[in-house]
Scaffold this motif. Structure first.
Motif, PDB file in Angstrom:
ATOM      1  N   ASN A 323       2.952   3.422  -4.642  1.00  0.00           N
ATOM      2  CA  ASN A 323       2.023   2.299  -4.695  1.00  0.00           C
ATOM      3  C   ASN A 323       1.514   2.130  -6.113  1.00  0.00           C
ATOM      4  N   ALA A 324       1.615   0.927  -6.623  1.00  0.00           N
ATOM      5  CA  ALA A 324       1.066   0.583  -7.934  1.00  0.00           C
ATOM      6  C   ALA A 324       0.182  -0.639  -7.744  1.00  0.00           C
ATOM      7  N   VAL A 325      -1.104  -0.474  -7.961  1.00  0.00           N
ATOM      8  CA  VAL A 325      -2.037  -1.554  -7.672  1.00  0.00           C
ATOM      9  C   VAL A 325      -3.223  -1.460  -8.621  1.00  0.00           C
ATOM     10  N   GLU A 326      -3.972  -2.547  -8.721  1.00  0.00           N
ATOM     11  CA  GLU A 326      -5.142  -2.582  -9.600  1.00  0.00           C
ATOM     12  C   GLU A 326      -6.286  -3.276  -8.884  1.00  0.00           C
ATOM     13  N   LEU A 330      -9.174  -1.519 -12.547  1.00  0.00           N
ATOM     14  CA  LEU A 330      -8.846  -0.093 -12.396  1.00  0.00           C
ATOM     15  C   LEU A 330      -7.426   0.040 -11.855  1.00  0.00           C
ATOM     16  N   PRO A 331      -6.455   0.410 -12.691  1.00  0.00           N
ATOM     17  CA  PRO A 331      -5.080   0.584 -12.214  1.00  0.00           C
ATOM     18  C   PRO A 331      -4.907   1.934 -11.535  1.00  0.00           C
ATOM     19  N   VAL A 332      -4.136   1.948 -10.460  1.00  0.00           N
ATOM     20  CA  VAL A 332      -3.879   3.168  -9.701  1.00  0.00           C
ATOM     21  C   VAL A 332      -2.399   3.218  -9.367  1.00  0.00           C
ATOM     22  N   LEU A 333      -1.791   4.390  -9.575  1.00  0.00           N
ATOM     23  CA  LEU A 333      -0.382   4.591  -9.258  1.00  0.00           C
ATOM     24  C   LEU A 333      -0.247   5.886  -8.467  1.00  0.00           C
ATOM     25  N   SER A 334       0.404   5.807  -7.312  1.00  0.00           N
ATOM     26  CA  SER A 334       0.627   7.008  -6.509  1.00  0.00           C
ATOM     27  C   SER A 334       2.052   7.012  -5.988  1.00  0.00           C
ATOM     28  N   ALA A 335       2.581   8.209  -5.728  1.00  0.00           N
ATOM     29  CA  ALA A 335       3.939   8.337  -5.209  1.00  0.00           C
ATOM     30  C   ALA A 335       4.067   9.659  -4.469  1.00  0.00           C
ATOM     31  N   GLY A 336       4.872   9.640  -3.408  1.00  0.00           N
ATOM     32  CA  GLY A 336       5.136  10.858  -2.665  1.00  0.00           C
ATOM     33  C   GLY A 336       3.923  11.378  -1.927  1.00  0.00           C
ATOM     34  N   VAL A 337       3.778  12.682  -1.882  1.00  0.00           N
ATOM     35  CA  VAL A 337       2.688  13.335  -1.150  1.00  0.00           C
ATOM     36  C   VAL A 337       1.444  13.390  -2.029  1.00  0.00           C
ATOM     37  N   VAL A 338       0.383  12.704  -1.626  1.00  0.00           N
ATOM     38  CA  VAL A 338      -0.872  12.756  -2.383  1.00  0.00           C
ATOM     39  C   VAL A 338      -1.955  13.510  -1.619  1.00  0.00           C
ATOM     40  N   ASN A 339      -1.751  13.675  -0.316  1.00  0.00           N
ATOM     41  CA  ASN A 339      -2.681  14.438   0.511  1.00  0.00           C
ATOM     42  C   ASN A 339      -1.903  15.568   1.190  1.00  0.00           C
ATOM     43  N   PRO A 340      -1.698  16.708   0.506  1.00  0.00           N
ATOM     44  CA  PRO A 340      -0.893  17.804   1.070  1.00  0.00           C
ATOM     45  C   PRO A 340      -1.441  18.265   2.415  1.00  0.00           C
ATOM     46  N   PRO A 341      -0.562  18.480   3.401  1.00  0.00           N
ATOM     47  CA  PRO A 341      -1.025  18.857   4.738  1.00  0.00           C
ATOM     48  C   PRO A 341      -1.412  20.317   4.904  1.00  0.00           C
ATOM     49  N   ASP A 342      -0.967  21.176   3.978  1.00  0.00           N
ATOM     50  CA  ASP A 342      -1.276  22.604   4.132  1.00  0.00           C
ATOM     51  C   ASP A 342      -1.261  23.293   2.775  1.00  0.00           C
ATOM     52  N   ALA A 343      -1.501  24.608   2.796  1.00  0.00           N
ATOM     53  CA  ALA A 343      -1.643  25.379   1.558  1.00  0.00           C
ATOM     54  C   ALA A 343      -0.323  25.743   0.903  1.00  0.00           C
ATOM     55  N   SER A 344       0.802  25.328   1.468  1.00  0.00           N
ATOM     56  CA  SER A 344       2.095  25.640   0.858  1.00  0.00           C
ATOM     57  C   SER A 344       2.365  24.782  -0.374  1.00  0.00           C
ATOM     58  N   TYR A 345       1.505  23.795  -0.626  1.00  0.00           N
ATOM     59  CA  TYR A 345       1.651  22.923  -1.783  1.00  0.00           C
ATOM     60  C   TYR A 345       0.721  23.386  -2.901  1.00  0.00           C
ATOM     61  N   GLU A 346       1.204  23.284  -4.126  1.00  0.00           N
ATOM     62  CA  GLU A 346       0.371  23.560  -5.299  1.00  0.00           C
ATOM     63  C   GLU A 346      -0.156  22.235  -5.832  1.00  0.00           C
ATOM     64  N   THR A 383       7.130   9.613 -11.530  1.00  0.00           N
ATOM     65  CA  THR A 383       7.821   9.057 -10.356  1.00  0.00           C
ATOM     66  C   THR A 383       9.317   9.313 -10.445  1.00  0.00           C
ATOM     67  N   SER A 384       9.864   9.292 -11.670  1.00  0.00           N
ATOM     68  CA  SER A 384      11.291   9.587 -11.833  1.00  0.00           C
ATOM     69  C   SER A 384      11.592  11.033 -11.453  1.00  0.00           C
ATOM     70  N   LEU A 385      10.712  11.941 -11.851  1.00  0.00           N
ATOM     71  CA  LEU A 385      10.915  13.345 -11.509  1.00  0.00           C
ATOM     72  C   LEU A 385      10.851  13.567 -10.003  1.00  0.00           C
ATOM     73  N   ILE A 386       9.979  12.832  -9.326  1.00  0.00           N
ATOM     74  CA  ILE A 386       9.910  12.930  -7.863  1.00  0.00           C
ATOM     75  C   ILE A 386      11.206  12.423  -7.248  1.00  0.00           C
ATOM     76  N   GLN A 387      11.667  11.268  -7.712  1.00  0.00           N
ATOM     77  CA  GLN A 387      12.883  10.675  -7.172  1.00  0.00           C
ATOM     78  C   GLN A 387      14.087  11.592  -7.390  1.00  0.00           C
ATOM     79  N   GLU A 388      14.095  12.299  -8.505  1.00  0.00           N
ATOM     80  CA  GLU A 388      15.208  13.193  -8.827  1.00  0.00           C
ATOM     81  C   GLU A 388      15.069  14.571  -8.186  1.00  0.00           C
ATOM     82  N   ARG A 389      13.921  14.820  -7.567  1.00  0.00           N
ATOM     83  CA  ARG A 389      13.621  16.135  -6.998  1.00  0.00           C
ATOM     84  C   ARG A 389      13.840  17.227  -8.049  1.00  0.00           C
TER      85      ARG A 389
END
Length: 441
Positions: A323-326, A330-346, A383-389
C-alpha cells in the motif's frame, strides 16, 4: 454466434494488462473485452484525487482513447456478462447476446461489503469505489454538508479526505480500535489518525453503526452502538470489499474465498483463467494462495494470465500486499507483514527526530514486511527485497537507514544482483523474440 480466440470479462487493471500481454505474443488473434461500465478503462485508486481536484478527468484514464482500436480489441462497453458455460465455451450478456470463446479470462474484481445494519437497505449512500461515485460526491458537495463515513480502511479514509477537501464536516466511525488496521501497525495508524484529526476530521474508533434512519435523499441519522446519534447529509459505506466470485461459482469453478488458480492463473476448468481482485493467487510472503485486492497485484496477475492464454508457459511469480498512500501530506508505504502474528518474527524499528517512522519485519533472515511513514524516499528497495525473498542477514543493520541503498550491500551481493538483473533482461528479450518468430512461422 461469434467465436473469439480470447474473451476477457472485466475492464480494469487485470483485464487490461492481460490484453497487453496477449497482444505481445499474438497480435492478430480475435479478442473481445466485456466491461460493465461504459467508460474505457480508468484508474480506480484515483477517484478520491478526482474529487479533491488534484487529478482531472483526462488524468483518470488508464489507457489512451484509441487503445482498444490499436490493440484490435472488440470492446463491449456497458455489457454485463450474466452467465458463463465452460463446457460449451459460451457466455451470455445481460442484453441476451451470446458469444463463444477459445480461451476466457475472468477479471471480475471486487464488490463492496454491505454490513448487516438495520435500515441501511432503505437509505441512500455511496460506496466510493467507482467514477460514478466520485461524480455523485462532487455533485452533492457543491455546498458544504455533514458527512458520515462508515469504515476507516483505505477506501473510507480516502473518502474522508476527499469530503474534507470539499469543505464538508466529516465523521469517521470504525469498529476496530484504530484506522487502517490491516495496512498499518499501531504507530503508523496513530500518525495517520493524528494528521486527519489535526485537519478537522473526527474519528471514532472502537465504535460501530447499529442502525440507520433515512430522512429523504442522502440525508439520515445513524445510531451508534452506544446509543449516540449522528445526523448526516451524505453517508459513505466503506467497511470492506469481497471478491466477485458469483459468475465463477455458477459456472462450477473452484472457489475458496476467491477464484482458485494454479501458477499459470488457470482455474479448475480448461482454458478458463482468472486474475485480479476476485482471485486467490500465490502470495510469496505468506507462502499460500491469498486474495490481495490491490491494483499492482491485479496488474501483475493479469499480465501472467494473458501470457499463458497466448500460449507461453509463464508461471506467476507471486505477489504481496503493498500500500502506498498519502493523507494530508503524510506519505505512508507498507508491504508484506506489518503486524507479525507471533514472536518468531524479528521486528526492527527506527523513529527519526523529525517524526518519520520506519519498520522492518524479518523471519529467518528474510525480509517479509516493511512500513515507512513520513520520509519514504528510497523505500522502494525494501519492497524489492521482499519480492525477491532476499536474505538480509548481512545488511540487517542498514535496512532502516534513511539513505539505505545498494551501496550498503556487500560487494558479492551487489555483483550477484547486477548479474541476475542483466540475465533476467536478456532472458525476457530472448523469449519475446522467440515467441514473435514462432508466431510468424
Amino acid at each position: 454466434m461469434r467465436t473469439y480466440d480470447y474473451v476477457v470479462v472485466g475492464n480494469s487493471a487485470a483485464a487490461i494488462n492481460a490484453c497487453d500481454a496477449i497482444r505481445s505474443l499474438d497480435p492478430d488473434g480475435s479478442l473481445a473485452l466485456f466491461g460493465e461500465e461504459k467508460r474505457r478503462c480508468y484508474s480506480r485508486p484515483l477517484i478520491s484525487y478526482l474529487v479533491m481536484g488534484t487529478v482531472d478527468e483526462k488524468g483518470m484514464y488508464y489507457r489512451p482513447p484509441d487503445y482498444y482500436r490499436r490493440r484490435k480489441i472488440d470492446f463491449h462497453a456497458g455489457s454485463k456478462v450474466e452467465a458463463v458455460d465452460p463446457e460449451r465455451r459460451c457466455l451470455e450478456t445481460s442484453d441476451g447476446e451470446r458469444y463463444k470463446w477459445r480461451r476466457l479470462l475472468l477479471a471480475t474484481g471486487f464488490r463492496p461489503f454491505m454490513p448487516p445494519v438495520e435500515g441501511l437497505e432503505e437509505a441512500m449512500y455511496l460506496t466510493f469505489v467507482s467514477w460514478d461515485d466520485a461524480r455523485t460526491m462532487l455533485r452533492l458537495t457543491s455546498r458544504p454538508l455533514r458527512s458520515l463515513v462508515m469504515g476507516a480502511g483505505l477506501i473510507g479514509m480516502k473518502a474522508a479526505e476527499a469530503l474534507h477537501s470539499r469543505g464538508c464536516e466529516v465523521v469517521v466511525v470504525e469498529r476496530m480500535d484504530r484506522v487502517l488496521p490491516l495496512a498499518l501497525d499501531e504507530t503508523a495508524s496513530e500518525m495517520v489518525a493524528a494528521r486527519c484529526r489535526e485537519s478537522g476530521i473526527e474519528i471514532l474508533t472502537g465504535r460501530s453503526v447499529s442502525r440507520v434512519a433515512a430522512r429523504g435523499g442522502y440525508r439520515g441519522t445513524a445510531v451508534l452502538d452506544d446509543g449516540a446519534e449522528l445526523d448526516f447529509d451524505l453517508l459513505v459505506v466503506a467497511v470492506g470489499v469481497r471478491p466477485r466470485t458469483e459468475l465463477a461459482e455458477v459456472a462450477g469453478l473452484r472457489c475458496e474465498g476467491g477464484i482458485v488458480v494454479d501458477e499459470h492463473q488457470r482455474t479448475s476448468e480448461p482454458d478458463v483463467y482468472a486474475a485480479g481482485d476476485a482471485v486467490a493467487a500465490y502470495d510469496l510472503v505468506r507462502g499460500e494462495p491469498t486474495v490481495n485486492a490491490l491494483w499492482p497485484v491485479a496488474a501483475l496477475q493479469g499480465k501472467y494470465a494473458g501470457l499463458n492464454m497466448a500460449g507461453k508457459e509463464a508461471p506467476y511469480p507471486g505477489g504481496n500486499s503493498m500500500n502506498a498512500v498519502e493523507f494530508f501530506g503524510l506519505p505512508v508505504l507498507s508491504a508484506g507483514v506489518v503486524n507479525p502474528p507471533d514472536a518468531s518474527y524479528e521486528v526492527l524499528i527506527r523513529r527519526g527526530e523529525d517524526g518519520d517512522y520506519r519498520k522492518a519485519v524479518i523471519r529467518g533472515d528474510v525480509l517479509v514486511g516493511m512500513l515507512v511513514a513520513g520520509k519514504i524516499e528510497r523505500a522502494g528497495i525494501l519492497t524489492s527485497l521482499i519480492q525477491e525473498r532476499a536474505n538480509v542477514r548481512r545488511i540487517k543493520g542498514f535496512l532502516l537507514e534513511e539513505g539505505f541503498g545498494h551501496i550498503h550491500f556487500p560487494r558479492s551481493m551487489r555483483e550477484e544482483r547486477i548479474v541476475e538483473a542483466v540475465a533476467g533482461l536478456a532472458k525476457q528479450e530472448r523469449e519475446a523474440r522467440q515467441e514473435r518468430e514462432r508466431r510468424r512461422r
